[in-house]
Design an enzyme around this catalytic site. Structure first.
Site: not given
Ligand code: 26Q
Length: 803
Positions: A353, A547, A649
């Site tokens: 992602h 963003k 999304t």
């Molecule tokens: C990782 C390690 C430690 C703590 C937190 C995390 C962590 C948590 C959540 C890293 C990333 C996320 C979330 C990422 C996310 O929401 N990405 C989004 O995913 C969507 C669905 O595919 C896309 O539409 C977005 O473009 C993308 O940013």
């Protein structure tokens, strides 16, 4: 279900007397809420068992969706809508002196996620169920979900979100199905009859209890489950107790329970925290144990497991599934390395992602090894074999092999762990997948391109259009018939009405009604009066520099400066609406929130601008607030730096509700452009390729600042004192190398083109018919972005499920 009203009344009374020893019509609203939810939960439990058993009897292949996040939002309305009983409940409740809307208002958001990735997981569970697939989500029963955000003196403050207080009614605990998960200690290894054996000693073991949350689909008998794990201390350590070691056994207790205490409020950046690694292992180990146990109970053999199950890894957060499934196969079921690895590779699939380097997950070897000694050994062996394999393909290319390896430089790289094993790997939009296969994952792609594919994200539009926007949905139902409720592409019939003035006027009226409802919310929450005849320009998403909420604010300050300089400067009245949470430790993001609020303070009260521009920051952006904002949006701001937003999304949710996109060629915007055509979208800014060129040829912000005197004034405003605060750090981030390279997300390089695009879209809005038609075309062309389409692609191209 269609249930006669008397039968429902009878059931509600029965539950009421069981829970509260009173009849339903004597309950308080909160009691009535609990009664209704309990009724629905028990009904779904029964339906889920029926559905599951019927499918498993047919030996159907099933999918398990592993995700550290499921951003559920509220459940009551969604369940009643999906079951087709909303009207019935309104009626029966009102016969008992209650209003269902009052109960909806009590339903808490289950905020078990940060943003897009977690919400996507829920949209997919909804569509999988609607299309009768057997799908189970696995995650953690965080006691505290994403924090509640309050804006105090313009600054974000975080407060705990105790969602279980009311949300618990949706969960069914299954204590009897608890499993055990071990951390720390050392591995002990020996041979028994020529077989390698290993076990952990001196480890700490926690008990993982599963809680089920039922997932409904639209108009179907299918019901699926989201299984949430909660960590507790294993049964009281009597030996420690009898040794008088009370305190140590109590200490273990709190240590265990802290694992499932709170969701990490970070997105798109990783911090190597020990507790996070433990959460990830809890999820992977508990889920895989229960999956394998279930398979053995049903089939008595592991020989066919890869034909009966698919396990999906939602981003790298559950990547420990790879070594943990190896461990279960080898250590607990005596499979050889080769047998185990082949099975793992056939079972596991992975979605990426993000391409942002700071978001690619890695763990320090030291931490990994201490917490998960056996898992580390397996990971080391995966790496050893991988490096050997790569050395044959890329002989002597040590740099490449290092880049592709699972362990290097003292880190375990979770993305390479997934790439080394999973048989299918996908990106989430066409552009994103291209960047993966031609960029960060190209060395893997070049070895075996058949493993890689794109699945463009999709949304549960029955939630985001039908439930969130009943005005529009009911209108479409009358105009087009019910086809779109099960086939999102049927919305395209709306195109036949694009020159029908009555339809355009009706759509306009509906938008105005939705804007009036949002205006009321804004007035109650922010005390700001907004004009529903102004353009509602909406940017709602996590706060992140990539963003570019900052670009949006810079443009707002630009308008302020132009109006101050020349009262006759023409502008279309606009209401800029923001909703965004920043990671608690992300200081720059918090400063940008503060800047938005300072700009709001100045502009909403300045005699020059107050009748023309309003700036509104809505606090505590969450699923249920998104459902209020999206139906009222005229413009959808999707202005990330090209190449950085994997998909987005929110862009799809806004589109299907008739907002016109103002965006860069990033993520799924590229596909939205393809669907609506260039006349129904406003695209600006450098393309991904141009961004690469600018950055590699040495980006100099002053080339842009010196060309545009207004931009200079805008930047000056950040520190001049005209705003009620000064923002030197933000200015520095744009113009100096203090925080990495100056303006690394190219706000200034895209500024002029953004201003022009804003002017054009405003001009278009002044022509009601033209803008109305654009809005109509956005609704009509949103069919592609249904999660129904996405999950079919996953089912057939990735998981190999059968209908
Ligand atoms: C990782 C390690 C430690 C703590 C937190 C995390 C962590 C948590 C959540 C890293 C990333 C996320 C979330 C990422 C996310 O929401 N990405 C989004 O995913 C969507 C669905 O595919 C896309 O539409 C977005 O473009 C993308 O940013």
């Amino acid at each position: 279900m269609p249930l006669p009203t008397f039968e429902l009344t009878y059931k509600l009374n029965e539950i009421s007397s069981r829970l509260f020893s009173i009849s339903f019509n004597n309950t308080t609203d909160i009691q009535a809420y609990k009664v209704v939810c309990t009724y629905i939960k028990e009904l779904l439990a029964k339906k889920q068992t029926e559905f599951y058993n019927s499918q498993i009897k047919k030996e159907k292949k099933q999918v398990y969706y592993m995700s550290m996040e499921f951003l559920v939002g509220t459940s009551l309305k969604n369940n009643l809508f999906n079951l087709g009983v909303e009207k019935l409940f309104f009626k029966v409740l009102s016969e008992n002196g209650k209003n269902l809307n009052d109960l909806y208002a009590l339903d808490p958001d289950a905020g078990l996620g940060n943003g897009g990735l977690g919400r996507l997981a829920c949209c997919y569970m909804d569509s999988l169920t609607t299309q009768n697939f057997v799908a189970t989500g696995f995650s953690i029963r965080y006691e505290f979900g994403i924090f509640k955000q309050k804006i105090i003196d313009g600054w974000q403050m975080e407060f705990p979100d105790n969602w279980l207080d009311k949300g618990e009614v949706w969960l069914r605990p299954r204590e009897d199905d608890a499993v055990y998960v071990s951390f720390g200690g050392e591995t002990e290894e020996w041979y028994e009859n020529g077989h390698f054996k290993t076990k952990l000693k001196n480890c700490k073991t926690v008990k993982a209890i599963p809680y089920d949350m039922f997932i409904t689909g639209y108009n179907t008998k299918a019901v699926n489950k989201l299984v949430l794990w909660s960590a507790v201390v294993p049964d009281f350590d009597m030996s420690a107790f009898s040794r008088g070691d009370y305190l140590r056994s109590l200490e273990q207790n709190t240590m265990a329970e802290v694992i499932s205490k709170v969701l990490y409020p970070a997105d798109d950046h990783t911090e190597g925290k020990r507790l996070r690694l433990k959460q990830q292992y809890l999820l992977c180990s508990a889920s895989l144990q229960s999956i394998v146990n279930f398979h053995l109970k049903k089939y008595k053999t592991l020989s066919n497991i890869e034909e009966k199950i698919a396990i999906h890894i939602n981003d790298t957060h559950p990547a420990l599934c790879v070594p943990e499934l190896m461990r279960i196969f080898m250590d607990e079921h005596d499979l050889s390395w080769d047998e185990a690895f082949l099975k793992c590779s056939k079972i596991l699939t992975y979605t990426n992602h993000t391409v942002m380097s700071e978001a690619l997950e890695k763990w320090s070897v030291e931490l990994f090894k201490t917490e998960l000694p056996r898992i580390y050994k397996i990971t080391e062996e995966i790496n050893r074999r991988l490096v050997k394999y790569l050395s044959d393909i890329y002989p002597n290319d040590y740099k490449k092999i290092d880049y592709m390896s699972v362990i290097s430089d003292g880190y375990v790289k979770m993305y390479n762990l997934c790439l080394s094993c999973c048989h299918k790997i996908n990106g989430v939009s066409a552009l994103h997948t291209k960047i993966l296969t031609e960029g960060i994952f190209k060395d893997y792609y070049n070895i075996d391109n058949a493993r890689f594919l794109n699945v463009t994200n999709g949304i549960a539009y029955r939630r985001w259009l039908c439930q969130a926007n009943p005005n529009l949905s009911n209108y479409l139902l009358k105009l087009l018939g019910p086809g779109f409720l099960t086939d999102c592409n049927a919305l395209s019939e709306l195109k036949n009405h694009k020159n029908n003035k009555t339809v355009l006027t009706d759509l306009y009226t509906i938008k105005q009604q939705n804007k009036a409802a949002l205006a009321k919310y804004i007035s109650q929450n922010n005390g700001i009066k907004v004009d529903i005849n102004s353009v509602f320009d909406v940017q709602i998403k996590r706060l992140h520099e990539y963003k570019r909420q900052l670009l949006n604010v810079l443009h707002i300050l630009y308008l302020y400066i132009r109006l101050k300089e020349d009262k006759n400067f023409h502008i279309t009245p606009k209401t800029f609406i923001f909703g965004a949470k920043a990671s608690a430790g992300y200081i720059m993001a918090k400063q940008i929130i503060s800047l938005i609020n300072s700009a709001a303070e100045l502009i909403n009260n300045s005699p020059v601008t107050k009748d023309l521009i309003k700036v509104v920051f809505l606090e505590d952006y969450r699923v249920s607030l998104a459902e209020k904002i999206i139906p009222a949006a005229d413009i959808s701001e999707q202005i990330s730096l090209a190449g950085k937003e994997a998909s987005g999304t929110g862009n799809m949710k806004l589109m299907i509700n008739g907002a016109v996109t103002l965006g860069t060629l990033d993520g799924a915007n590229v596909e939205i452009l393809k669907c609506v055509g260039k006349n129904n979208i406003y695209i600006f800014g450098n393309t991904e390729k141009q961004v690469e060129e600018i950055l590699s040829s040495g980006y100099n912000v002053f080339n842009y600042i010196n060309k545009n005197p207004y931009l200079k004034q805008v930047l000056n405003m950040l520190v001049s004192g005209e705003l009620n605060k000064r923002f030197p750090d933000i200015l520095d981030s744009l113009t100096t190398n203090k925080y990495g390279i100056a303006d690394r997300f190219l706000n200034l390089a895209d500024f002029d083109s953004y201003v022009l695009a804003q002017e054009e879209i405003s001009r278009a809005y002044e022509n009601k018919e033209k803008f109305g038609r654009m809005s109509l075309m956005n609704i009509a062309n949103a069919g592609l972005f249904s999660a129904d389409r996405s999950v079919l692609e996953y089912a057939f191209n990735i998981w190999d499920l059968k209908r």
